[in-house]
Design a protein around this motif. Structure first.
Motif, PDB file in Angstrom:
ATOM      1  N   TYR A   1      42.469  35.903  47.801  1.00  0.00           N
ATOM      2  CA  TYR A   1      43.541  36.015  47.229  1.00  0.00           C
ATOM      3  C   TYR A   1      43.751  35.915  46.001  1.00  0.00           C
ATOM      4  O   TYR A   1      42.820  35.346  45.198  1.00  0.00           O
ATOM      5  CB  TYR A   1      44.670  35.069  47.861  1.00  0.00           C
ATOM      6  CG  TYR A   1      44.546  33.514  47.608  1.00  0.00           C
ATOM      7  CD1 TYR A   1      44.918  32.947  46.564  1.00  0.00           C
ATOM      8  CD2 TYR A   1      43.802  32.736  48.528  1.00  0.00           C
ATOM      9  CE1 TYR A   1      44.737  31.560  46.109  1.00  0.00           C
ATOM     10  CE2 TYR A   1      43.205  31.547  48.167  1.00  0.00           C
ATOM     11  CZ  TYR A   1      43.861  30.788  47.089  1.00  0.00           C
ATOM     12  OH  TYR A   1      43.546  29.485  46.856  1.00  0.00           O
TER      13      TYR A   1
ATOM     14  N   ASN B   1      45.757  46.014  49.910  1.00  0.00           N
ATOM     15  CA  ASN B   1      45.239  44.729  49.623  1.00  0.00           C
ATOM     16  C   ASN B   1      45.899  44.167  48.580  1.00  0.00           C
ATOM     17  O   ASN B   1      47.018  44.714  48.003  1.00  0.00           O
ATOM     18  CB  ASN B   1      43.759  44.498  49.325  1.00  0.00           C
ATOM     19  CG  ASN B   1      43.324  45.061  48.269  1.00  0.00           C
ATOM     20  OD1 ASN B   1      44.173  45.482  47.255  1.00  0.00           O
ATOM     21  ND2 ASN B   1      41.942  45.899  48.277  1.00  0.00           N
TER      22      ASN B   1
ATOM     23  N   ASP C   1      45.286  38.747  50.557  1.00  0.00           N
ATOM     24  CA  ASP C   1      44.670  39.808  51.081  1.00  0.00           C
ATOM     25  C   ASP C   1      44.704  39.672  52.645  1.00  0.00           C
ATOM     26  O   ASP C   1      44.439  38.813  53.163  1.00  0.00           O
ATOM     27  CB  ASP C   1      43.193  40.189  50.711  1.00  0.00           C
ATOM     28  CG  ASP C   1      43.100  40.249  49.073  1.00  0.00           C
ATOM     29  OD1 ASP C   1      43.917  41.081  48.507  1.00  0.00           O
ATOM     30  OD2 ASP C   1      42.310  39.455  48.497  1.00  0.00           O
TER      31      ASP C   1
ATOM     32  N   ARG D   1      38.461  34.399  53.477  1.00  0.00           N
ATOM     33  CA  ARG D   1      39.957  34.976  53.066  1.00  0.00           C
ATOM     34  C   ARG D   1      40.006  34.842  51.507  1.00  0.00           C
ATOM     35  O   ARG D   1      39.801  33.887  50.984  1.00  0.00           O
ATOM     36  CB  ARG D   1      40.857  34.483  53.611  1.00  0.00           C
ATOM     37  CG  ARG D   1      40.855  34.377  55.302  1.00  0.00           C
ATOM     38  CD  ARG D   1      40.805  35.997  56.095  1.00  0.00           C
ATOM     39  NE  ARG D   1      41.865  36.724  55.574  1.00  0.00           N
ATOM     40  CZ  ARG D   1      43.059  36.720  56.323  1.00  0.00           C
ATOM     41  NH1 ARG D   1      43.285  35.965  57.437  1.00  0.00           N
ATOM     42  NH2 ARG D   1      43.980  37.638  56.042  1.00  0.00           N
TER      43      ARG D   1
ATOM     44  N   GLY E   1      42.872  45.384  55.947  1.00  0.00           N
ATOM     45  CA  GLY E   1      44.218  46.091  55.236  1.00  0.00           C
ATOM     46  C   GLY E   1      45.549  45.645  56.126  1.00  0.00           C
ATOM     47  O   GLY E   1      46.459  46.442  55.688  1.00  0.00           O
TER      48      GLY E   1
END
Length: 303
Positions: free
Chosen positions: A21, A42, A69, A19, A73
């Motif tokens: 970010y 995103n 994110d 994951r 999506g």
């Protein structure tokens, strides 16, 4: 306050999934603003969608602005009929959010007692899930262009949301998530793979006001206009209780008020108020009063 602002990507692994970010911050942020994007976006796309307007909070208020994110999506929100990939695979976005906060505390020294969340559309639904499922995580929550599911369509029915300051923003001409509540249009249900019925935005505000113990009638006022949209503020406030404030954008679409206009297809973007400024006043600067609310009004661009 911090002047050396930088953006950096980071990642962690949750349930075997990587994951990601992006953090926009100075060298010593004191607070964190978690930003949850809408469907089919995103964090990078959402940062462009808002014109980077939230980034200014890193400079002016020593906040780490964190663009998380979603998975393919989307966020695994608490709408029972959601059927996008994040829901079908039961992605643990709550654990992801908790892990990001923990990592921010380690990597940036963020005060975990000053973590705020703002979500747009599907991201707003995710913020409402967090408000119910992580009562100690957030010091404040903002929901834009999203409304509470009705109880029979809410996965966490019976859960009590955290008593935290709530900021709600919604346009009356939102064709994707109707301000009046009910079901989304058939094409929106098909396009975004969601379903179920929702409260209206005023009912959503009343729901969170009740959760915050605000057994008072709300006050209302017109606070701004840019000529094409007018913004009304509905506010639940009582001494010692976290406030709930709804900004209704009359004529506004499925958009985020501020300097960056969204694509025309999702409706009109109001410039009468600036969402980043509202976030500052309601969260980073503390409770908003009449005078500070008025300072959120943006100057209307010259025609």
């Amino acid at each position: 306050m911090s002047q050396d602002i930088q953006a950096a990507s980071d990642s962690l692994v949750i349930d075997g999934r990587k994951r990601t970010y992006t953090v926009v911050a100075g060298p010593a942020p004191r607070a964190a603003l978690l930003v949850f994007h809408g469907s089919r976006q995103n964090g990078v796309v959402h940062r462009r969608f808002t014109g980077g307007s939230f980034d200014a909070l890193a400079r002016t208020h020593d906040a780490a602005v964190v663009y998380l994110d979603g998975y393919a999506g989307n966020w695994n929100d608490a709408r029972r009929e959601s059927r996008f990939k994040a829901r079908r695979e039961n992605v643990d976005d709550v654990a992801f959010t908790r892990a990001v906060v923990g990592q921010l505390a380690s990597s940036h020294g963020v005060d975990t007692g000053r973590v705020f969340a703002v979500g747009y559309s599907n991201g707003g639904q995710m913020v409402m899930r967090l408000a119910h499922e992580t009562p100690q995580l957030l010091a404040g929550a903002a929901v834009i262009a999203a409304t509470m599911p009705t109880p029979e369509h809410f996965l966490l029915d019976g859960a009590t949301p955290a008593a935290v300051p709530m900021l709600l923003i919604h346009g009356t001409k939102d064709r994707i998530v109707p301000y009046e509540g009910g079901e989304l249009a058939w094409w929106a249900r098909a396009l975004f793979k969601v379903g179920g019925s929702n409260l209206s935005m005023p009912q959503t505000a009343a729901y969170f006001a009740a959760a915050n113990g605000l057994d008072v009638a709300p006050t209302t006022a017109v606070v701004a206009s840019d000529g094409a949209t007018t913004v009304e503020r509905l506010e639940y406030r009582a001494g010692g209780r976290p406030p709930v404030v709804l900004y209704t954008v009359i004529g506004g679409g499925h958009t985020i008020p501020g300097p960056k206009a969204a694509p025309f297809i999702v409706g009109r973007t109001s410039t009468a108020v600036d969402t980043a400024t509202l976030l500052t006043q309601h969260f980073l600067d503390g409770a908003v009063g009449e005078a500070s609310a008025e300072s959120a009004v943006s100057s209307r661009p010259a025609s």
